[in-house]
Design a protein around this motif. Sequence first.
Motif, PDB file in Angstrom:
ATOM      1  N   PRO A  42      24.023  33.768  -9.303  1.00 37.95           N
ATOM      2  CA  PRO A  42      24.345  32.350  -9.120  1.00 37.95           C
ATOM      3  C   PRO A  42      24.049  31.787  -7.728  1.00 37.95           C
ATOM      4  O   PRO A  42      23.635  30.642  -7.613  1.00 37.95           O
ATOM      5  N   GLU A  43      24.277  32.553  -6.688  1.00 41.19           N
ATOM      6  CA  GLU A  43      24.034  32.079  -5.320  1.00 41.19           C
ATOM      7  C   GLU A  43      23.187  33.111  -4.588  1.00 41.19           C
ATOM      8  O   GLU A  43      23.715  33.954  -3.859  1.00 41.19           O
ATOM      9  N   PRO A  44      21.860  33.080  -4.784  1.00 40.09           N
ATOM     10  CA  PRO A  44      20.991  34.098  -4.193  1.00 40.09           C
ATOM     11  C   PRO A  44      21.137  34.197  -2.674  1.00 40.09           C
ATOM     12  O   PRO A  44      21.263  33.182  -1.986  1.00 40.09           O
ATOM     13  N   ILE A  45      21.149  35.423  -2.179  1.00 40.27           N
ATOM     14  CA  ILE A  45      21.201  35.675  -0.737  1.00 40.27           C
ATOM     15  C   ILE A  45      19.772  35.830  -0.255  1.00 40.27           C
ATOM     16  O   ILE A  45      19.048  36.720  -0.688  1.00 40.27           O
ATOM     17  N   LYS A  46      19.361  34.948   0.624  1.00 36.28           N
ATOM     18  CA  LYS A  46      17.972  34.955   1.093  1.00 36.28           C
ATOM     19  C   LYS A  46      17.794  35.735   2.400  1.00 36.28           C
ATOM     20  O   LYS A  46      16.743  36.280   2.659  1.00 36.28           O
ATOM     21  N   ASN A  47      18.838  35.771   3.219  1.00 38.10           N
ATOM     22  CA  ASN A  47      18.723  36.364   4.549  1.00 38.10           C
ATOM     23  C   ASN A  47      18.961  37.877   4.502  1.00 38.10           C
ATOM     24  O   ASN A  47      20.047  38.351   4.823  1.00 38.10           O
ATOM     25  N   THR A  48      17.928  38.623   4.110  1.00 35.54           N
ATOM     26  CA  THR A  48      18.050  40.081   4.018  1.00 35.54           C
ATOM     27  C   THR A  48      17.042  40.812   4.900  1.00 35.54           C
ATOM     28  O   THR A  48      16.999  42.036   4.894  1.00 35.54           O
ATOM     29  N   ALA A  49      16.240  40.085   5.663  1.00 39.29           N
ATOM     30  CA  ALA A  49      15.153  40.693   6.438  1.00 39.29           C
ATOM     31  C   ALA A  49      15.638  41.785   7.389  1.00 39.29           C
ATOM     32  O   ALA A  49      15.000  42.833   7.513  1.00 39.29           O
ATOM     33  N   GLY A  50      16.768  41.564   8.054  1.00 38.35           N
ATOM     34  CA  GLY A  50      17.275  42.569   8.996  1.00 38.35           C
ATOM     35  C   GLY A  50      17.548  43.901   8.329  1.00 38.35           C
ATOM     36  O   GLY A  50      17.181  44.957   8.841  1.00 38.35           O
ATOM     37  N   ALA A  51      18.175  43.867   7.149  1.00 42.69           N
ATOM     38  CA  ALA A  51      18.504  45.102   6.434  1.00 42.69           C
ATOM     39  C   ALA A  51      17.287  45.727   5.767  1.00 42.69           C
ATOM     40  O   ALA A  51      17.304  46.912   5.436  1.00 42.69           O
ATOM     41  N   GLU A  52      16.231  44.946   5.569  1.00 40.74           N
ATOM     42  CA  GLU A  52      15.002  45.511   5.012  1.00 40.74           C
ATOM     43  C   GLU A  52      14.356  46.458   6.011  1.00 40.74           C
ATOM     44  O   GLU A  52      13.809  47.481   5.621  1.00 40.74           O
ATOM     45  N   THR A  53      14.437  46.126   7.302  1.00 40.60           N
ATOM     46  CA  THR A  53      13.847  46.991   8.328  1.00 40.60           C
ATOM     47  C   THR A  53      14.860  47.968   8.918  1.00 40.60           C
ATOM     48  O   THR A  53      14.497  49.054   9.326  1.00 40.60           O
ATOM     49  N   ASP A  54      16.139  47.580   8.965  1.00 40.94           N
ATOM     50  CA  ASP A  54      17.206  48.432   9.487  1.00 40.94           C
ATOM     51  C   ASP A  54      18.331  48.494   8.454  1.00 40.94           C
ATOM     52  O   ASP A  54      19.300  47.725   8.536  1.00 40.94           O
ATOM     53  N   PRO A  55      18.208  49.386   7.466  1.00 34.80           N
ATOM     54  CA  PRO A  55      19.183  49.404   6.372  1.00 34.80           C
ATOM     55  C   PRO A  55      20.612  49.698   6.810  1.00 34.80           C
ATOM     56  O   PRO A  55      21.557  49.295   6.133  1.00 34.80           O
ATOM     57  N   CYS A  56      20.787  50.365   7.954  1.00 31.10           N
ATOM     58  CA  CYS A  56      22.137  50.671   8.425  1.00 31.10           C
ATOM     59  C   CYS A  56      22.845  49.441   8.981  1.00 31.10           C
ATOM     60  O   CYS A  56      24.058  49.461   9.191  1.00 31.10           O
ATOM     61  N   SER A  57      22.100  48.345   9.187  1.00 33.58           N
ATOM     62  CA  SER A  57      22.718  47.119   9.697  1.00 33.58           C
ATOM     63  C   SER A  57      23.454  46.348   8.601  1.00 33.58           C
ATOM     64  O   SER A  57      24.233  45.452   8.895  1.00 33.58           O
ATOM     65  N   ALA A  58      23.239  46.697   7.334  1.00 42.67           N
ATOM     66  CA  ALA A  58      23.887  45.973   6.238  1.00 42.67           C
ATOM     67  C   ALA A  58      25.396  46.185   6.225  1.00 42.67           C
ATOM     68  O   ALA A  58      26.148  45.278   5.877  1.00 42.67           O
ATOM     69  N   VAL A  59      25.831  47.389   6.587  1.00 44.36           N
ATOM     70  CA  VAL A  59      27.256  47.714   6.630  1.00 44.36           C
ATOM     71  C   VAL A  59      27.512  48.509   7.909  1.00 44.36           C
ATOM     72  O   VAL A  59      26.810  49.489   8.188  1.00 44.36           O
ATOM     73  N   LYS A  60      28.496  48.099   8.669  1.00 42.81           N
ATOM     74  CA  LYS A  60      28.819  48.799   9.914  1.00 42.81           C
ATOM     75  C   LYS A  60      29.434  50.166   9.607  1.00 42.81           C
ATOM     76  O   LYS A  60      30.168  50.326   8.624  1.00 42.81           O
ATOM     77  N   THR A  61      29.154  51.117  10.464  1.00 40.24           N
ATOM     78  CA  THR A  61      29.718  52.458  10.298  1.00 40.24           C
ATOM     79  C   THR A  61      31.244  52.399  10.269  1.00 40.24           C
ATOM     80  O   THR A  61      31.877  53.104   9.485  1.00 40.24           O
ATOM     81  N   SER A  62      31.827  51.528  11.077  1.00 36.70           N
ATOM     82  CA  SER A  62      33.300  51.403  11.078  1.00 36.70           C
ATOM     83  C   SER A  62      33.817  50.957   9.712  1.00 36.70           C
ATOM     84  O   SER A  62      34.886  51.386   9.279  1.00 36.70           O
ATOM     85  N   GLN A  63      33.051  50.121   9.021  1.00 36.22           N
ATOM     86  CA  GLN A  63      33.454  49.690   7.680  1.00 36.22           C
ATOM     87  C   GLN A  63      33.378  50.862   6.697  1.00 36.22           C
ATOM     88  O   GLN A  63      34.260  51.028   5.855  1.00 36.22           O
ATOM     89  N   ILE A  64      32.345  51.671   6.808  1.00 30.57           N
ATOM     90  CA  ILE A  64      32.206  52.850   5.939  1.00 30.57           C
ATOM     91  C   ILE A  64      33.360  53.820   6.203  1.00 30.57           C
ATOM     92  O   ILE A  64      33.940  54.381   5.270  1.00 30.57           O
TER      93      ILE A  64
END
Length: 193
Positions: A42-64
């Motif tokens: 329903p609400e596509p997320i367009k801003n994914t470029a950072g995680a495409e090149t740096d997948p670890c930036s999608a979720v912080k280690t502290s969150q994991i």
Amino acid sequence: MAVAAVMVVLTGGCSDQKPGNPTPAPTPASTQLPRDGAPAVPEPIKNTAGAETDPCSAVKTSQIEELGGKVEKTVTDDGALGKNCGWIFEEGPSNVNAGLVVGNKEGLSSLYAKKAHGDFVTFKPIDPIEGYPAVIYGTTAGREGFCNLAVGLRDDLVYTIVPQLYTGNPMLSDPCGLAAKVAAAAIKNFKGA
């Protein structure tokens, strides 16, 4: 002679057209998304470029760590369909791998198509995660501590989370619950980026 043959091919099927009333070429149903029973995002997320090149930036280690225990290290894997981040827990050999599947331009529709073809032993749509459709899937029957979860960020893009948990991990009995929490954290981070 070759030009005449090409002209016939290019104009073939257009004899019923009236000047001034162009009609768009039909789009084959197989290229329209979503399809095969997959839900629309329903609400596509367009801003994914950072995680495409740096997948670890999608979720912080502290969150994991809040979800699955102390992380010993992170690793990045250049997969065939996109980069993944692996968070390896100190209480090993448990880990969580996650990433955008940028090489799959069909999003959740590709998983629903595989289900229709009988490719999955496990296939279970779950409640939306932060408003985004998700499914648990697998080619084998569920094993303790393992889960494959995909969440649709757009009709043409999924974020997958794959926990592989062993004795000692606090989420051993609910790896799909851990995957859903990682997905929720990633979606919040994507939307806040």
